[in-house]
Design an enzyme around this catalytic site. Structure first.
Site, PDB file in Angstrom:
ATOM      1  N   LYS A 185      -8.197  -5.494  26.870  1.00 25.99           N
ATOM      2  CA  LYS A 185      -8.502  -4.269  26.109  1.00 25.99           C
ATOM      3  C   LYS A 185     -10.015  -4.105  25.897  1.00 25.99           C
ATOM      4  O   LYS A 185     -10.783  -5.030  26.116  1.00 25.99           O
ATOM      5  CB  LYS A 185      -7.746  -4.289  24.771  1.00 25.99           C
ATOM      6  CG  LYS A 185      -6.231  -4.469  24.935  1.00 25.99           C
ATOM      7  CD  LYS A 185      -5.536  -3.254  25.522  1.00 25.99           C
ATOM      8  CE  LYS A 185      -4.218  -3.577  26.184  1.00 25.99           C
ATOM      9  NZ  LYS A 185      -3.067  -3.714  25.326  1.00 25.99           N
TER      10      LYS A 185
HETATM   11  C1  PLP Z   1      -1.504  -4.005  25.192  1.00 18.20           C
HETATM   12  C2  PLP Z   1      -0.593  -2.997  24.604  1.00 18.20           C
HETATM   13  C3  PLP Z   1       0.207  -3.280  23.489  1.00 18.20           C
HETATM   14  C4  PLP Z   1       0.367  -4.661  22.942  1.00 18.20           C
HETATM   15  O1  PLP Z   1      -0.800  -5.230  22.525  1.00 18.20           O
HETATM   16  P1  PLP Z   1      -0.821  -6.790  22.174  1.00 18.20           P
HETATM   17  O2  PLP Z   1      -2.076  -6.968  21.397  1.00 18.20           O
HETATM   18  O3  PLP Z   1      -0.848  -7.527  23.489  1.00 18.20           O
HETATM   19  O4  PLP Z   1       0.389  -7.110  21.396  1.00 18.20           O
HETATM   20  C5  PLP Z   1       0.919  -2.256  22.919  1.00 18.20           C
HETATM   21  N1  PLP Z   1       0.892  -1.003  23.427  1.00 18.20           N
HETATM   22  C6  PLP Z   1       0.160  -0.710  24.509  1.00 18.20           C
HETATM   23  C7  PLP Z   1       0.146   0.692  25.009  1.00 18.20           C
HETATM   24  C8  PLP Z   1      -0.585  -1.706  25.152  1.00 18.20           C
HETATM   25  O5  PLP Z   1      -1.278  -1.411  26.257  1.00 18.20           O
END
Ligand code: PLP
Length: 386
Positions: A185
């Site tokens: 991210k």
């Molecule tokens: C990455 C992601 C999540 C989950 O995030 P985590 O921190 O890995 O739990 C949820 N929704 C979307 C759209 C994502 O891309």
């Protein structure tokens, strides 16, 4: 010419600041939730402009807690998009509630408010939009529906830390907004997340729920002058963020706007390079009154005309040493969801259309112009060899 080394998709961008901060935290002896996490919450809350920012160890945990904090349980329905990561819908099931999907808009790939309204029943409690790839959902329409039917709004902003919608920062609109700091991210700290809210009540509930349901955070218990026993006031979760992770997140956050500028440049480079490729559909133009967080740059491949499956396209890019991704294959077609809720192909035609064709190209502030050129060349080479 083929790229020499493999271009990893979604590689994190880390600076010396993060490394130094982590080392200092390790030496400090306080690895758990403590002063670094408190500072990270403060800076993130300031960045977003929300009243409260509650750190968690993943966005999945954050989404689960936001729903739990709003009292979602058995018999309730939560409306979300099928075109998202599975955890967006999984957390609804964790609450004992039912995820209900509403199809996406074929151009923006985001949940369609018209489809949302069709899915509202007496059991509906929450609308859970996802700002896919960083493009803000039409929040004025979602908010209007929520008001009309007395529903809560929890936003999945895992891709959208930098986004604005009509002058409002994402994270200040819904009842709660959840951000992800997973490795790939825009703000990464290994595993981590943040929930923002303007509700004092929700903030208080989630802070207790986050750490076993204890009435006070551990580090505050240990740092008070007199010993005091903890009290468990609810059966909470183990969802707290560590100071080790926050040490990384703090510096990632401080670089967030600068990194977005670089991604905006890369976005334009891709747009320009692929403008005349008739077998590709590029991301929809961005509305003037929003800011797209540009977390992912995705294209649709014309699988009918090219007579090729998208996954074959991904494989061919791998052979050119370019990593890519699929964000996302629709949730309703995943085995568990088909089996449990009886979904099948044809239920959400737009999500299926996009899900069959979509491909994310490498996008990140750490990419050089040469990396971007390699991606462009590889995509064109594969496309024209088909
Ligand atoms: C990455 C992601 C999540 C989950 O995030 P985590 O921190 O890995 O739990 C949820 N929704 C979307 C759209 C994502 O891309």
């Amino acid at each position: 010419m083929k790229r020499k080394d493999f271009l990893v998709f979604g590689k994190p961008f880390i600076g010396e600041e993060e490394i130094k901060e982590v080392v200092a935290t390790l030496r400090s002896g306080w690895w758990g939730t403590g002063p670094k996490t408190e500072l990270f919450e403060k800076e993130f809350g300031d960045y977003v402009g929300s009243e409260h920012a509650i750190s968690v160890n993943s966005a999945t945990a954050g989404l689960h807690m936001a729903l739990k904090g709003l009292g979602i349980g058995p018999g309730d329905e939560v409306i979300t998009t099928p075109l998202t990561f599975v955890s967006t819908a999984n957390v609804v099931i964790h609450c004992g509630a039912t995820p209900v999907f509403a199809d996406v808009n074929r151009e923006t790939w985001n949940i369609d408010p018209v489809e949302v309204e069709k899915k509202i029943t007496k059991k509906t409690k929450v609308i859970l939009p996802v700002h896919l790839h960083g493009r803000p959902v039409e929040m004025d329409k979602i908010t209007k529906l929520a008001k009309k039917y007395k529903l809560k709004v929890v936003e999945d902003a895992a891709h959208a830390a930098e986004a604005f919608y009509k002058g409002k920062k994402i994270g200040t609109i819904g009842d709660a907004t959840v951000f992800s700091f997973y490795v790939t991210k825009n703000i990464a700290c290994g595993e981590g997340g943040m929930i923002t809210t303007d509700s004092k009540k929700l903030d208080r509930v989630m802070r207790v729920m986050r750490l076993h349901g204890l009435s006070r955070d551990a580090w505050k218990r240990y740092s008070v002058k007199h010993f005091s026993l903890y009290e468990a006031v609810m059966p909470g979760y183990k969802y707290n963020l560590t100071d080790i992770a926050s040490s990384i997140g703090l510096h990632q956050l401080r670089r967030v706007e600068k990194n977005l500028k670089r991604r905006q440049e890369i976005w334009q480079m891709y747009n320009k390079a692929f403008a005349n490729e008739s077998f590709l559909t590029l991301p929809a133009p961005i509305d003037k009154d929003v800011r797209h967080a540009m977390h992912l740059y995705a294209i649709l491949v014309d699988i009918k005309k090219l007579k090729v499956k998208r996954n074959v396209f991904v494989d061919k890019l791998i052979k050119e040493n370019i990593g890519s991704g699929v964000h996302f294959f629709p949730i309703h077609l995943q085995p568990y969801y088909r089996k449990t809720y009886g979904y099948h192909r044809g239920d959400f035609p737009n999500a299926e259309y996009v899900g069959d064709r979509i491909l994310s190209l490498p996008m990140g502030a750490n990419l050089t112009d040469a990396d971007v050129a390699d991606v462009i060349n590889a995509v064109k080479k594969v496309l024209h060899a088909l």
